[in-house]
Design an enzyme around this catalytic site. Structure first.
Site, short mmCIF file in Angstrom:
data_model
loop_
_atom_site.label_atom_id
_atom_site.label_comp_id
_atom_site.label_asym_id
_atom_site.label_seq_id
_atom_site.Cartn_x
_atom_site.Cartn_y
_atom_site.Cartn_z
CG ASP A 10 -2.28 0.69 0.92
OD1 ASP A 10 -2.24 1.93 0.97
OD2 ASP A 10 -3.31 0.05 0.64
CG ASP B 143 -6.06 6.15 -2.19
OD1 ASP B 143 -7.26 6.47 -2.28
OD2 ASP B 143 -5.50 5.94 -1.08
CG ASP C 34 -8.95 4.20 4.28
OD1 ASP C 34 -9.38 3.98 3.13
OD2 ASP C 34 -7.87 4.76 4.53
#
Ligand SMILES: *[C@@H]1O[C@H](CO)[C@@H](O)[C@H](O)[C@H]1NC(C)=O
Ligand SMILES: *[C@@H]1O[C@H](CO)[C@@H](O)[C@H](O)[C@H]1NC(C)=O
Length: 412
Positions: free
Chosen positions: A80, A158, A216
């Site tokens: 990530d 993202d 999230d």
């Protein structure tokens, strides 16, 4: 009362929706991603075992390959945010932080591939990643080529530091460059999470293999419940976009971390299974307790989640604040499908007894069904559609039942 998504599925095979055709993610992607557990820890002096570095990913690749996760289907190891250097290289290409990834990303991807795993990475459509590192805006083609050269199999893109207007077009453009590399790369988009229900979900299906819809996940049962409540509130709209090759993504599994009890972990696994959600773990696989590992490795839950029909379950009812989802799955006998039925208590006080009959969910196989209690297996039981099925469910606990029409062979 036929399951509404099944009705749609039978009517048009869901084939009228044009979707991304890269042959990938025909069942919900499964893997491991560092974010929820390891965040943006970049201080390797003080946190050598937990910082975002090639050692961490090599260690997780070892555990995925050796502890049964890969065998169970968890194939993607996904980096990530916070892997990047603060600047691009002299030729304008992305580069990892040199101290934390001294051998570069290609070498790490090779290591991951040598374990039989697939390799995923994170970037951001905007000027910067959420953690402040260089984003891809203005460099889409270069970055798509870099990822392909490194051997990336999965890209999470993202949406921080980007205008929400025109995001669909931007993500589509990146998808085009990914396609042009010739390397099959699972494409995980984020614009729906940034645009909410104003996002063009038809475009998401065309462009992406999966997409984050909502905020999230954090390390708590409260966070799991708030995500699930949002999906439940919007299930009639969202479920029509999910299917083989294109999935809603309610975010990572937090099973084995600090926030969920054993019961709550079964509940998260039950709900992610029922919603046909990607199963992306975020946990320290070096130290996870065996009882949590067993939940993540439950073969029946995984098989239901990975059912080839790819029909997301829907909340059918709430019984005293126990949420009940149903999901048609294989095998079928004639026109009678098997079903998964998931019960999760959102109660905070006492355990309660549940009593249901299969006909109350519209199941109508005259010969009845064999019943499998996924997390508490017993010898197979056969029930008619009017026989009461009773059990206790703990506060925040989950029960996952699978029912196969009598006469079906268990699907392998
Ligand atoms: C690129 O797109 C075409 C057309 O949709 C598709 O057939 C092909 O498999 C894609 N290739 C890759 C590598 O994604
Ligand atoms: C949404 O995307 C689809 C597919 O790309 C497109 O045909 C449609 O015009 C878009 N809708 C809006 C409101 O922009």
């Amino acid at each position: 009362m036929l399951h509404p998504i099944l009705a749609l599925f039978l009517l048009c095979g869901l084939s009228t929706v044009s979707s991304l055709d890269n042959g990938l993610a025909l069942t919900p992607p499964m893997g491991w991603m560092h974010w929820e557990r390891f965040r943006c820890i970049i201080d390797c002096d003080n946190y050598p075992d937990d910082c975002i570095s090639e050692q961490l990913f090599r260690a997780m690749a070892d555990r995925l390959a050796e502890d049964g996760y890969l065998e169970a289907g968890y194939e993607y190891l996904i980096i990530d945010d916070c892997w990047l250097a603060t600047e691009r290289d002299s030729e304008g290409r992305l580069q990892p932080d040199p101290d934390r990834f001294p051998n570069g990303i290609k070498a790490l991807a090779d290591y991951v591939h040598d374990k039989g795993l697939k390799f995923g990475i994170y970037e951001d459509y905007g000027t910067n990643t959420c953690g402040g590192y260089p984003g891809i805006l203005g460099h889409l083609e270069t970055d798509a080529n870099t990822f392909a050269e490194w051997g990336v199999d999965y890209l999470k893109l993202d949406g921080c530091y980007a205008a929400t207007e025109g995001m669909e077009e931007g993500y589509a453009e990146m998808g085009m460059y990914l396609n042009q590399t010739g390397r099959p790369i699972v494409y995980s988009c984020s614009f729906p999470a940034y645009k909410g229900l104003d996002a063009n979900y038809t475009a998401a299906v065309e462009i992406c293999n999966l997409w984050r819809n909502y905020g999230d996940i954090q390390d708590s049962w409260g966070s799991v419940k708030s995500i699930v409540n949002w999906f439940v509130d919007n299930q009639g709209y969202l479920s029509q976009f999910a299917g083989p090759g294109h999935w809603n993504d309610p975010d990572m599994l937090i099973i084995g971390d600090y926030g969920l009890s054993y019961d709550e972990s079964i509940s998260q696994m039950t709900m992610w299974t029922m919603m046909a959600s990607p199963l992306i773990m975020s946990v320290d696989l070096r130290t996870i307790e065996p009882e949590f590992r067993d939940i993540l490795l439950n073969k029946d839950a995984i098989r239901i989640n990975q059912d080839p029909l790819g029909i997301p379950g829907l909340l059918a009812k709430k019984i005293n604040n126990v949420y009940v989802w149903t999901k048609p799955i294989l095998p079928q006998v004639g026109d009678k499908y098997s079903y998964a039925i998931g019960f999760v208590s959102f109660r905070e006080d006492n355990p309660i007894q549940i009593e249901v009959t299969l006909d109350s969910f519209g199941l109508d196989n005259a010969d009845g069904y064999t019943l499998n209690n996924v997390f508490d297996p017993t010898d197979p039981v056969t029930v008619s559609v009017t026989d009461p099925i009773t059990f206790f469910i703990d506060p925040s606990g989950g029960v996952l039942l699978e029912v196969n029409p009598v006469g079906s062979k268990k699907f392998q």
